[in-house]
Scaffold this motif. Sequence first.
Motif, short mmCIF file in Angstrom:
data_model
loop_
_atom_site.label_atom_id
_atom_site.label_comp_id
_atom_site.label_asym_id
_atom_site.label_seq_id
_atom_site.Cartn_x
_atom_site.Cartn_y
_atom_site.Cartn_z
N GLY A 138 0.72 -1.17 -0.10
CA GLY A 138 -0.13 0.06 -0.14
C GLY A 138 0.79 1.19 0.15
O GLY A 138 0.42 2.26 0.32
N LYS A 139 1.94 1.29 -0.76
CA LYS A 139 2.98 2.37 -0.60
C LYS A 139 2.25 3.63 -1.32
O LYS A 139 2.05 4.65 -0.99
N THR A 140 1.72 3.12 -2.56
CA THR A 140 1.33 4.23 -3.56
C THR A 140 0.09 4.80 -3.24
O THR A 140 -0.47 5.66 -3.27
N LEU A 141 -0.82 3.72 -2.66
CA LEU A 141 -2.14 4.00 -2.07
C LEU A 141 -2.13 5.13 -1.12
O LEU A 141 -3.02 5.80 -0.84
N LEU A 142 -1.05 4.99 -0.13
CA LEU A 142 -0.96 5.92 0.94
C LEU A 142 -1.14 7.32 0.55
O LEU A 142 -1.79 8.02 1.26
N ALA A 143 -0.46 7.96 -0.47
CA ALA A 143 -0.58 9.06 -0.95
C ALA A 143 -2.07 9.65 -1.51
O ALA A 143 -2.50 10.59 -1.09
N HIS A 144 -2.75 8.58 -1.98
CA HIS A 144 -3.96 8.90 -2.22
C HIS A 144 -4.83 8.93 -0.98
O HIS A 144 -5.80 9.92 -1.01
N GLU A 145 -4.67 8.09 -0.10
CA GLU A 145 -5.57 8.37 1.07
C GLU A 145 -5.15 9.29 2.10
O GLU A 145 -6.13 9.79 2.83
N ILE A 146 -3.77 9.99 2.05
CA ILE A 146 -3.54 11.35 2.83
C ILE A 146 -4.19 12.40 2.10
O ILE A 146 -4.65 13.06 2.78
N ALA A 147 -4.26 12.43 0.75
CA ALA A 147 -5.01 13.31 0.09
C ALA A 147 -6.45 13.45 0.37
O ALA A 147 -6.91 14.54 0.83
N LYS A 148 -7.03 12.22 0.34
CA LYS A 148 -8.30 12.07 0.71
C LYS A 148 -8.71 12.50 2.08
O LYS A 148 -9.63 13.43 2.30
N ALA A 149 -8.11 12.06 3.18
CA ALA A 149 -8.11 12.41 4.43
C ALA A 149 -7.88 13.71 4.82
O ALA A 149 -8.49 14.34 5.57
N LEU A 150 -7.12 14.44 4.07
CA LEU A 150 -6.69 15.89 4.46
C LEU A 150 -7.80 17.05 3.43
O LEU A 150 -7.28 18.03 3.73
N ASP A 151 -8.08 16.39 2.64
CA ASP A 151 -9.02 16.98 1.55
C ASP A 151 -8.06 17.74 0.73
O ASP A 151 -8.38 19.21 0.60
N LYS A 152 -7.12 17.21 0.19
CA LYS A 152 -6.06 17.97 -0.52
C LYS A 152 -5.98 17.63 -2.03
O LYS A 152 -6.25 16.39 -2.24
N PRO A 153 -5.79 18.15 -3.09
CA PRO A 153 -5.64 17.84 -4.28
C PRO A 153 -4.33 16.78 -4.51
O PRO A 153 -3.33 16.89 -3.79
N LEU A 154 -4.36 15.69 -5.11
CA LEU A 154 -3.08 15.14 -5.35
C LEU A 154 -2.51 14.95 -6.92
O LEU A 154 -3.48 15.10 -7.95
N TYR A 155 -1.31 15.34 -6.75
CA TYR A 155 -0.33 15.45 -8.02
C TYR A 155 0.51 14.15 -8.00
O TYR A 155 1.19 13.74 -7.23
#
Length: 270
Positions: A38-55
Amino acid sequence: MKFQGTADYIASHDLSVAVNAAITLEKPLLIKGEPGTGKTLLAHEIAKALDKPLYTWHIKSTTTAQQGLYEYDAVSRLRDSQLGNDKVDNIANYINKGKLWQAFEADEKVVLLIDEIDKADIEFPNDLLLELDKMQFFCYETGEEVIAKHRPIIIITSNNEKELPDAFLRRCFFHYISFPDRETLKEIVAVHYPDLEEQLVESAMKLFYEIRNQRNIKKKPSTSELIDWIKLLLVGKINAQELDDVMEGKSATPFLGALLKNEHDKAMIR
């Protein structure tokens, strides 16, 4: 901003601490771990949890650090000049902004994922030292100094295919995602299959760990492979008793190709 996992991503205490420490220090978070943890998925979930755009910047063996900043399309400019296009008068029309530039110019703090950095050339991390440290770079074609409006939350993943330079490591907060313990793994399974029969979960995990703990296999099955395997068990209507029969040597492991990915390992397991 505090990250504690999401409804779709079970984060261990240590991982949550690492994410929040990196955010507090405003340093890139370098994540390593087995493939499928889940290394890559982590960034997606951080963005979701903090309500931030993901690049997301996916790194390949041919990727250069410059591509993350910008690329100057000289060929298109030459073609347009031959066609008499007025846009050639502004060189900025031929600057293709990379993921770092896009993240730097965003009007809010964003999450920037640099995925599988170890796939690139060994000099790649060193070529990004200044940009990741100072959060700025210079565009020579336009004479523009690009400075981050907001320091992005940077998540960098690595599969340990290459050693990363010490100078680069010094600028990161590091965390290794260990394979989850049994209880955490059950929580992860429950996120994906909330209505799964308890006995089937127990039997599936018992057989999964039996396979994973075999000493002679080259590629141990990961969390993502367990999730795929359980999906196939459900589709194939495999019940707990059938999995128990496998443990007792009465039958072969169903859908073994979802767990083991080479002929050597499959030959080791019935």
